[in-house]
Design a protein around this motif. Structure first.
Motif, PDB file in Angstrom:
ATOM      1  N   UNK A 101       0.899  -1.268  -0.014  1.00  0.00           N
ATOM      2  CA  UNK A 101      -0.073   0.014  -0.251  1.00  0.00           C
ATOM      3  C   UNK A 101       0.823   1.313   0.076  1.00  0.00           C
ATOM      4  N   UNK A 102       2.345   1.019   0.029  1.00  0.00           N
ATOM      5  CA  UNK A 102       3.261   1.906  -0.064  1.00  0.00           C
ATOM      6  C   UNK A 102       4.169   2.085  -0.896  1.00  0.00           C
ATOM      7  N   UNK A 103       4.900   2.842  -0.923  1.00  0.00           N
ATOM      8  CA  UNK A 103       5.984   2.966  -2.118  1.00  0.00           C
ATOM      9  C   UNK A 103       7.065   1.828  -1.840  1.00  0.00           C
ATOM     10  N   UNK A 104       7.410   1.020  -3.019  1.00  0.00           N
ATOM     11  CA  UNK A 104       8.168  -0.144  -2.780  1.00  0.00           C
ATOM     12  C   UNK A 104       9.500   0.075  -3.238  1.00  0.00           C
ATOM     13  N   UNK A 105      10.350  -0.827  -2.939  1.00  0.00           N
ATOM     14  CA  UNK A 105      11.756  -0.744  -3.650  1.00  0.00           C
ATOM     15  C   UNK A 105      11.742  -2.144  -3.931  1.00  0.00           C
ATOM     16  N   UNK A 106      12.310  -2.766  -5.174  1.00  0.00           N
ATOM     17  CA  UNK A 106      12.259  -3.923  -5.650  1.00  0.00           C
ATOM     18  C   UNK A 106      13.768  -4.449  -6.051  1.00  0.00           C
ATOM     19  N   UNK A 107      13.891  -5.762  -5.744  1.00  0.00           N
ATOM     20  CA  UNK A 107      15.201  -6.256  -5.883  1.00  0.00           C
ATOM     21  C   UNK A 107      15.063  -7.888  -6.777  1.00  0.00           C
ATOM     22  N   UNK A 119      15.270 -15.030  -7.136  1.00  0.00           N
ATOM     23  CA  UNK A 119      14.316 -14.726  -6.062  1.00  0.00           C
ATOM     24  C   UNK A 119      14.210 -13.068  -6.277  1.00  0.00           C
ATOM     25  N   UNK A 120      12.644 -12.939  -6.202  1.00  0.00           N
ATOM     26  CA  UNK A 120      12.339 -11.276  -6.224  1.00  0.00           C
ATOM     27  C   UNK A 120      12.115 -11.075  -4.884  1.00  0.00           C
ATOM     28  N   UNK A 121      12.283  -9.773  -4.415  1.00  0.00           N
ATOM     29  CA  UNK A 121      12.134  -9.363  -2.934  1.00  0.00           C
ATOM     30  C   UNK A 121      11.714  -7.892  -3.212  1.00  0.00           C
ATOM     31  N   UNK A 122      11.033  -7.372  -2.220  1.00  0.00           N
ATOM     32  CA  UNK A 122      10.367  -6.291  -1.910  1.00  0.00           C
ATOM     33  C   UNK A 122      10.855  -5.697  -0.569  1.00  0.00           C
ATOM     34  N   UNK A 123      11.203  -4.123  -0.844  1.00  0.00           N
ATOM     35  CA  UNK A 123      11.338  -3.557   0.622  1.00  0.00           C
ATOM     36  C   UNK A 123      10.698  -2.420   0.830  1.00  0.00           C
ATOM     37  N   UNK A 124       9.965  -2.088   2.100  1.00  0.00           N
ATOM     38  CA  UNK A 124       9.383  -0.929   2.249  1.00  0.00           C
ATOM     39  C   UNK A 124      10.045  -0.368   3.243  1.00  0.00           C
ATOM     40  N   UNK A 125      10.498   0.884   3.010  1.00  0.00           N
ATOM     41  CA  UNK A 125      11.523   1.730   3.981  1.00  0.00           C
ATOM     42  C   UNK A 125      10.632   1.865   5.367  1.00  0.00           C
ATOM     43  N   UNK A 131       0.896  -2.471 -13.185  1.00  0.00           N
ATOM     44  CA  UNK A 131       0.315  -3.851 -12.781  1.00  0.00           C
ATOM     45  C   UNK A 131       1.190  -4.478 -11.640  1.00  0.00           C
ATOM     46  N   UNK A 132       1.824  -3.633 -10.862  1.00  0.00           N
ATOM     47  CA  UNK A 132       2.353  -4.071  -9.754  1.00  0.00           C
ATOM     48  C   UNK A 132       3.561  -5.355  -9.956  1.00  0.00           C
ATOM     49  N   UNK A 133       4.068  -5.293 -11.023  1.00  0.00           N
ATOM     50  CA  UNK A 133       5.110  -6.265 -11.455  1.00  0.00           C
ATOM     51  C   UNK A 133       6.474  -5.629 -11.770  1.00  0.00           C
ATOM     52  N   UNK A 134       7.441  -6.696 -11.472  1.00  0.00           N
ATOM     53  CA  UNK A 134       9.021  -6.360 -11.755  1.00  0.00           C
ATOM     54  C   UNK A 134       9.616  -7.366 -12.455  1.00  0.00           C
ATOM     55  N   UNK A 135       9.054  -8.035 -13.709  1.00  0.00           N
ATOM     56  CA  UNK A 135       9.777  -8.893 -14.284  1.00  0.00           C
ATOM     57  C   UNK A 135      10.871  -9.068 -14.694  1.00  0.00           C
ATOM     58  N   UNK A 136      11.808 -10.041 -14.547  1.00  0.00           N
ATOM     59  CA  UNK A 136      13.099 -10.243 -14.794  1.00  0.00           C
ATOM     60  C   UNK A 136      13.336 -10.795 -16.380  1.00  0.00           C
ATOM     61  N   UNK A 137      14.133 -10.217 -16.962  1.00  0.00           N
ATOM     62  CA  UNK A 137      14.001 -10.926 -18.484  1.00  0.00           C
ATOM     63  C   UNK A 137      15.663 -10.889 -19.139  1.00  0.00           C
TER      64      UNK A 137
END
Lengths: 115, 116
Positions: free
Chosen positions: A28-34, A90-96, A71-77
Motif C-alpha cells: 500500500x506504500x512505495x516499494x523498492x524491488x530487488x 528470488x524477487x524481493x520487496x522492501x518497504x522503508x 501492474x504491480x510487477x517487476x519481471x526479470x528478462x
C-alpha cells in the motif's frame, strides 16, 4: 504488509533462448524491488534493484527488469540465456521503515537452461 | 569484497539441544539478518539487528533468539532444537542506505542444519 508472488516455481528454457521470470508484488506504500540469484550451494547475490528513476533497470550478467507500477510487477528478462544461468532466482520487496531495509522474498523460480 | 561467513556449512543436532549459528561480516555493516530457506517457501526473516545489542523480530521468530554483542557478529540461537527447525539458515548484512533508501544485502553461504 507487503508481499511478493513468483508464479512460476520452475522455468525450463533452451540455451540462447530468451527468458522472462515473473514477479508481482503487493503493497500500500512505495516499494523498492530487488532480484537475487542463488547458484547451487551458494548464498544469494544481487542481480539488480529498483529504487527510483528509470523503470527499466539493468543488472549483472545481461539481465534486466522493468518496474510496472500499474501492474504491480517487476519481471526479470534476459534476451539469450546461457547454461551458466541455471540457478534459483528470488524477487524481493522492501518497504522503508526508517529503521533499516527489511526484505520480503518471493518463493523463488528455478531456471533450468538446457542444451 | 564484502565477506559474510557462517561458522558451519553443515550441522547435525539432536532434538532438545541448544544450537548456536554464528555469522561474521567484515565490512562494518550496521544491519544484519537471519533467514531460513525452505523449498517452496523462499526465504523467511527470523530476526534482524540495526545496531549492536539491538534486535527486532522478523516474520518467524518463534523458537529462536539472537545475540549481537559486537558489530561484526550476529548469532542465531535455537534454545531447544526441534525437527521442524531442520532447514537452510542464511545470514546477511547491509550498510544503511542513502536518504532512507534500502541497500543491498550481502549473504553468507548458508548453514544446512539437520535436527534428528
Amino acid at each position: 504488509a507487503q508481499s511478493v508472488t513468483q508464479l512460476d516455481s520452475q522455468v525450463p528454457v533452451f540455451e540462447e533462448a530468451p527468458v522472462e521470470l515473473r514477479c508481482n508484488y503487493s503493497s500500500s506504500v512505495s516499494v523498492y524491488l530487488f532480484w537475487y540469484v542463488q547458484y547451487p550451494n551458494q548464498g544469494l547475490q544481487l542481480l539488480l534493484k529498483y529504487l527510483s528513476g528509470s523503470t527499466l533497470v539493468k543488472g549483472i550478467n545481461g539481465f534486466e527488469a522493468e518496474f510496472n507500477k500499474s501492474q504491480t510487477s517487476f519481471h526479470l528478462r534476459k534476451p539469450s540465456v546461457h547454461i551458466s544461468d541455471t540457478a534459483e532466482y528470488f524477487c524481493a520487496v522492501s518497504v522503508s521503515t526508517g529503521g533499516g531495509n527489511k526484505l520480503t522474498f518471493g518463493t523463488g523460480t528455478q531456471l533450468k537452461v538446457e542444451l | 569484497d564484502v565477506k559474510v561467513t557462517q561458522s558451519s556449512r553443515y550441522l547435525v543436532k539432536r532434538t532438545g539441544e541448544k544450537v548456536f549459528l554464528e555469522c561474521v561480516q567484515d565490512m562494518d555493516h550496521e544491519n544484519m539478518f537471519w533467514y531460513r530457506q525452505d523449498p517452496g517457501l523462499g526465504l523467511r526473516l527470523i530476526y534482524f539487528s540495526y545496531d549492536v545489542k539491538m534486535k527486532e523480530k522478523g516474520d518467524i521468530p518463534e523458537g529462536y533468539s539472537v545475540s549481537r554483542e559486537k558489530k561484526e557478529r550476529f548469532s542465531l540461537i535455537l534454545e531447544s532444537a526441534s525437527t521442524n527447525q531442520t532447514s537452510m539458515y542464511l545470514c546477511a548484512s547491509s550498510p544503511p542506505g542513502l536518504a532512507g533508501l534500502p541497500n543491498e544485502q550481502y549473504f553468507g553461504p548458508g548453514t544446512r542444519l539437520t535436527v534428528t
